[in-house]
Design an enzyme around this catalytic site. Sequence first.
Site, PDB file in Angstrom:
ATOM      1  N   SER A  18       1.298  12.076  -4.594  1.00  0.00           N
ATOM      2  CA  SER A  18       0.533  11.406  -5.414  1.00  0.00           C
ATOM      3  C   SER A  18      -0.003  12.247  -6.810  1.00  0.00           C
ATOM      4  O   SER A  18       0.079  13.280  -6.574  1.00  0.00           O
ATOM      5  CB  SER A  18      -0.447  11.226  -4.662  1.00  0.00           C
ATOM      6  OG  SER A  18      -1.730  10.781  -5.347  1.00  0.00           O
ATOM      7  N   ASN A  69     -14.972   5.989  -1.075  1.00  0.00           N
ATOM      8  CA  ASN A  69     -16.103   6.476  -0.123  1.00  0.00           C
ATOM      9  C   ASN A  69     -17.077   7.073  -0.878  1.00  0.00           C
ATOM     10  O   ASN A  69     -16.753   7.873  -1.761  1.00  0.00           O
ATOM     11  CB  ASN A  69     -15.402   7.735   0.481  1.00  0.00           C
ATOM     12  CG  ASN A  69     -14.513   7.239   1.911  1.00  0.00           C
ATOM     13  OD1 ASN A  69     -15.253   6.596   2.754  1.00  0.00           O
ATOM     14  ND2 ASN A  69     -13.430   7.576   2.152  1.00  0.00           N
ATOM     15  N   GLY A  84      -5.904  18.650  -4.623  1.00  0.00           N
ATOM     16  CA  GLY A  84      -5.195  19.050  -5.785  1.00  0.00           C
ATOM     17  C   GLY A  84      -4.256  18.265  -6.357  1.00  0.00           C
ATOM     18  O   GLY A  84      -4.148  16.917  -5.906  1.00  0.00           O
ATOM     19  N   CYS A 106      -1.466  13.995   5.896  1.00  0.00           N
ATOM     20  CA  CYS A 106      -1.903  14.113   4.269  1.00  0.00           C
ATOM     21  C   CYS A 106      -2.042  15.744   3.889  1.00  0.00           C
ATOM     22  O   CYS A 106      -2.988  16.143   4.934  1.00  0.00           O
ATOM     23  CB  CYS A 106      -2.786  13.369   4.275  1.00  0.00           C
ATOM     24  SG  CYS A 106      -3.725  13.621   2.366  1.00  0.00           S
ATOM     25  N   SER A 131      -2.111   7.419  -9.055  1.00  0.00           N
ATOM     26  CA  SER A 131      -3.703   7.241  -9.034  1.00  0.00           C
ATOM     27  C   SER A 131      -4.037   6.460 -10.126  1.00  0.00           C
ATOM     28  O   SER A 131      -4.297   7.121 -11.271  1.00  0.00           O
ATOM     29  CB  SER A 131      -4.643   8.424  -8.766  1.00  0.00           C
ATOM     30  OG  SER A 131      -4.001   9.306  -7.689  1.00  0.00           O
ATOM     31  N   LEU A 132      -4.066   5.285 -10.156  1.00  0.00           N
ATOM     32  CA  LEU A 132      -4.468   4.299 -11.278  1.00  0.00           C
ATOM     33  C   LEU A 132      -5.749   4.142 -11.607  1.00  0.00           C
ATOM     34  O   LEU A 132      -6.528   4.380 -12.571  1.00  0.00           O
ATOM     35  CB  LEU A 132      -3.479   3.040 -11.364  1.00  0.00           C
ATOM     36  CG  LEU A 132      -3.638   2.222 -12.367  1.00  0.00           C
ATOM     37  CD1 LEU A 132      -2.963   2.819 -13.627  1.00  0.00           C
ATOM     38  CD2 LEU A 132      -2.900   0.698 -11.957  1.00  0.00           C
ATOM     39  N   HIS A 133      -6.463   3.387 -10.536  1.00  0.00           N
ATOM     40  CA  HIS A 133      -7.944   3.238 -10.608  1.00  0.00           C
ATOM     41  C   HIS A 133      -8.740   2.493 -11.819  1.00  0.00           C
ATOM     42  O   HIS A 133      -9.872   2.439 -11.498  1.00  0.00           O
ATOM     43  CB  HIS A 133      -8.594   4.664 -10.371  1.00  0.00           C
ATOM     44  CG  HIS A 133      -8.050   5.435  -9.184  1.00  0.00           C
ATOM     45  ND1 HIS A 133      -7.907   4.804  -7.850  1.00  0.00           N
ATOM     46  CD2 HIS A 133      -7.583   6.721  -9.129  1.00  0.00           C
ATOM     47  CE1 HIS A 133      -7.484   5.911  -7.149  1.00  0.00           C
ATOM     48  NE2 HIS A 133      -7.192   6.963  -8.028  1.00  0.00           N
ATOM     49  N   GLU A 160      -8.058  21.696   3.307  1.00  0.00           N
ATOM     50  CA  GLU A 160      -8.286  20.602   4.435  1.00  0.00           C
ATOM     51  C   GLU A 160      -6.838  19.921   4.455  1.00  0.00           C
ATOM     52  O   GLU A 160      -6.241  19.377   3.458  1.00  0.00           O
ATOM     53  CB  GLU A 160      -9.284  19.745   3.603  1.00  0.00           C
ATOM     54  CG  GLU A 160      -9.778  18.578   4.545  1.00  0.00           C
ATOM     55  CD  GLU A 160     -10.794  17.695   3.987  1.00  0.00           C
ATOM     56  OE1 GLU A 160     -11.755  18.384   3.387  1.00  0.00           O
ATOM     57  OE2 GLU A 160     -10.825  16.540   4.180  1.00  0.00           O
TER      58      GLU A 160
END
Length: 346
Positions: free
Chosen positions: A190, A289, A158, A104, A213-215, A91
Amino acid sequence: MIDIKSLTLPELQEEMEKIGEKKFRAGQIYEWMHVKLVDSFDEMTNLSKGLREKLKEQYELISLELVEVQTSKIDETSKFLFRLSDGNVIESVLMKYHHGNSVCISSQVGCRMGCRFCASTLDGLERGLKPSEMLDQIYKIQKWSQERVHNVVVMGTGEPLDNYDSLLRFIHLLTDEGGLHISQRNLTVSTCGIVPNMRRLADEKLQITLALSLHASSQEKRKTLMPVAYKFDLKDVLDACRYYFEQTGRRITFEYSLVGGVNDSSEDARELTELVKDLNCHINLIPVNPIKERDYVQSDSRAILNFKNKLEKSGINVTIRREMGRDIDGACGQLRKSYMDTEKER
Ligand code: SF4
C-alpha cells in the site's frame, strides 16, 4: 555485523565461500531461517559447532521479541507488538479469513507522511525496517499461530515506498521458492502515492497488488487529508496507477477511508467515479477509526451504504472493508502508540 536474514541465497553462498565454507552450507542455513523459522544459530543442528560459532561472530540473526498480543473476542484478529534489537517497537496484525490467514506488517518505525487520520505518524519517522525485520513479523506470527500465512499486506505503520530497497528485497525473500514461498499474487503493498517509486515498482513487473491510499476525490481535498498531495499531484498519482496496470496487468486497489462530513457525501462519490472510471480498479471503502489525537469521526452507516451504492451504480467495483478486531485498540498504529505513551509515562 551482516544481517544474514536479509541476504538472498546467492549472496549467502558467496558469504560461505568468503569464510572458507562449502557453498551447500548456504542452502542449509537459508532453510533454517526461512522455512524452519528458527531464532538462533544454535538451533541449526546440522551445522558443526565450529561453524555455528563462526556465524555468531560474523553475522547477526535478526529475531523480533514478542512483547504483547491482543486477540479480539469477536473475530480472532490478533495484534502483535514486537521489540526490535535497537529497542524500538512495531505493530503487526493477524486476520483470520475463510480464505486463509492474512498478516498486515509494518515497513517503518513511525512514518513521516503525516496523513491526518493516522496515529502512526504522530511522532514522525524513526527509521525504515530492514528486510529481515519485515520478514520476521510474518515468521513470528506463523510460529505463534501454528498456521500457515497465506496473504501478506504491507499496510501497517510506515510508507513502504519510502523504504524502497528494503521493501524490494523483502518481496524477493518472502516469495522465493526456497523460503516461505508466498505467492506474489497474495502480497499487497500500500502506498500513499510516491509517484517515482510507484513507477519504479511497475518496472519491476512483479505480480503483487498495488493499493493506493486515495481517501479523497479531488486534489484539493486530498491535500487537507494527506500532506503528500502537496508533493505529488493526484493526476500524476493516477497516471502512475495506469502505468502500473500497463506494466503488470494487475488491477489497482484504491483505499478510501470514509471520514464523517469530510469525504463521504454524494458529491464526493460522483467525483470519485469520474476520477477512476477509466481505470481497471477496485475500491475498498474503509470506515475510518476515530483516533483520540484528531477530531475525525466515522461516517454513519447510512452515508457509507449510500456512498457504496452510488459507486456501484456507475459500474465501479467496490467493497466495504469489514472492520476486524473492533474490541482491540482501534486503528493501525494505536496499539504501538498507546504502548509508547505508557512507556514514556513510566
Ligand atoms: S496512513 Fe500510512 S503513509 Fe499515511 S501517515 Fe499513516 S502510516 Fe504513514
